[in-house]
Design an enzyme around this catalytic site. Structure first.
Site, PDB file in Angstrom:
ATOM      1  N   HIS A  46       1.107  -1.194   0.042  1.00 35.97           N
ATOM      2  CA  HIS A  46      -0.170   0.017  -0.249  1.00 35.97           C
ATOM      3  C   HIS A  46       0.896   1.322   0.309  1.00 35.97           C
ATOM      4  O   HIS A  46       2.138   0.976   0.767  1.00 35.97           O
ATOM      5  CB  HIS A  46      -1.005  -0.261   1.116  1.00 35.97           C
ATOM      6  CG  HIS A  46      -1.930  -0.839   1.315  1.00 35.97           C
ATOM      7  ND1 HIS A  46      -3.066  -1.145   1.372  1.00 35.97           N
ATOM      8  CD2 HIS A  46      -2.285  -2.439   0.576  1.00 35.97           C
ATOM      9  CE1 HIS A  46      -3.569  -2.026   1.800  1.00 35.97           C
ATOM     10  NE2 HIS A  46      -3.051  -1.977   1.184  1.00 35.97           N
ATOM     11  N   GLU A  48       1.192   3.744   1.551  1.00 33.14           N
ATOM     12  CA  GLU A  48       1.670   4.417   2.878  1.00 33.14           C
ATOM     13  C   GLU A  48       2.976   3.565   3.789  1.00 33.14           C
ATOM     14  O   GLU A  48       3.842   3.868   4.154  1.00 33.14           O
ATOM     15  CB  GLU A  48       0.391   3.958   4.052  1.00 33.14           C
ATOM     16  CG  GLU A  48      -0.673   5.141   3.849  1.00 33.14           C
ATOM     17  CD  GLU A  48      -1.614   3.769   3.412  1.00 33.14           C
ATOM     18  OE1 GLU A  48      -0.982   3.469   2.171  1.00 33.14           O
ATOM     19  OE2 GLU A  48      -3.311   4.301   4.059  1.00 33.14           O
ATOM     20  N   CYS A  76      -5.874   1.858   5.983  1.00 38.42           N
ATOM     21  CA  CYS A  76      -7.078   0.613   5.633  1.00 38.42           C
ATOM     22  C   CYS A  76      -6.199  -0.081   7.137  1.00 38.42           C
ATOM     23  O   CYS A  76      -5.289   0.056   8.328  1.00 38.42           O
ATOM     24  CB  CYS A  76      -6.536  -0.767   5.242  1.00 38.42           C
ATOM     25  SG  CYS A  76      -5.059  -0.748   4.851  1.00 38.42           S
ATOM     26  N   CYS A  79      -2.326  -0.634   7.571  1.00 34.51           N
ATOM     27  CA  CYS A  79      -1.506   0.256   7.997  1.00 34.51           C
ATOM     28  C   CYS A  79      -1.519   1.543   8.523  1.00 34.51           C
ATOM     29  O   CYS A  79      -0.742   1.819   9.940  1.00 34.51           O
ATOM     30  CB  CYS A  79      -1.964   1.659   6.073  1.00 34.51           C
ATOM     31  SG  CYS A  79      -1.672   0.205   5.054  1.00 34.51           S
TER      32      CYS A  79
END
Length: 150
Positions: A46, A48, A76, A79
Site C-alpha cells: 500500500h 503508506e 486501512c 496501514c
C-alpha cells in the site's frame, strides 16, 4: 498532500488504485509511496507502507518519531497498525473510506487507547481532489469492464 496526489496519479497510470503517500520530517519529504500491490504482487504494498519503508531507509530506523504521514485515502487497518508501530506524530488523510477506513471511517484504530501510541489524526485534507481521483479511476475501470485484481 499535493505531492501525495501526484504519487496517487502515478499509481493510477500504472493500473493501481490511485493512492499516494509521503512522510514528512521537519518540513522535508523523506519518504514517498504509491500503491504497488498489483505490480509487485505484494498485498502489503500500500502507498503508506511503501512511504514508511522509504522513510525508514532514509533515516536508518524502523521508528519514525517526529514525522507526519500524508495519504490521499484514509488508512486501512493494516496501514494504521504499521503507523502506530512507526510512532508517527500525525497522520493526515484526504478522502474518507467508510468501508475499510481505520481512522474513524469504519474503525478508529489510530485513536484506540489500547495502543501504546496514538498519533494525531486530521482527515479531509484536499478531500475533494483525493476523492475525485479515486472515483474517476473506478468509473473508468467499470466502463472498460475491468476492476483491480481482487
Amino acid at each position: 498532500m499535493e505531492q501525495a496526489l501526484l504519487l496517487a496519479e502515478k499509481a493510477g497510470a500504472a493500473g493501481e488504485v490511485p493512492v499516494g503517500a509521503v512522510v514528512v520530517k521537519d518540513g522535508e519529504i523523506i519518504g514517498r509511496g504509491w500503491n504497488q500491490n498489483i505490480s509487485l504482487q505484494d498485498p502489503s504494498a500500500h502507498a503508506e507502507i511503501m512511504a514508511m519503508r522509504d522513510a525508514g531507509q532514509f533515516i536508518g530506523n524502523h521508528r519514525l518519531p517526529g514525522c507526519d504521514l500524508y495519504v490521499t485515502l484514509e488508512p486501512c487497518p493494516m496501514c494504521a497498525g504499521a503507523m502506530i508501530h512507526a510512532r508517527f506524530d500525525r497522520i493526515v488523510f484526504g478522502a474518507t473510506d467508510p468501508k475499510t477506513g481505520a481512522a474513524g471511517g469504519k474503525f478508529d484504530l489510530l485513536s484506540d487507547p489500547a495502543h501504546n501510541h496514538a498519533p494525531a489524526v486530521d482527515g479531509g485534507c484536499l478531500e475533494e481532489q483525493c476523492s475525485e481521483l479515486l472515483k474517476s479511476f473506478f468509473r473508468q475501470r467499470r466502463q472498460k469492464g475491468n476492476s483491480p485484481e481482487t
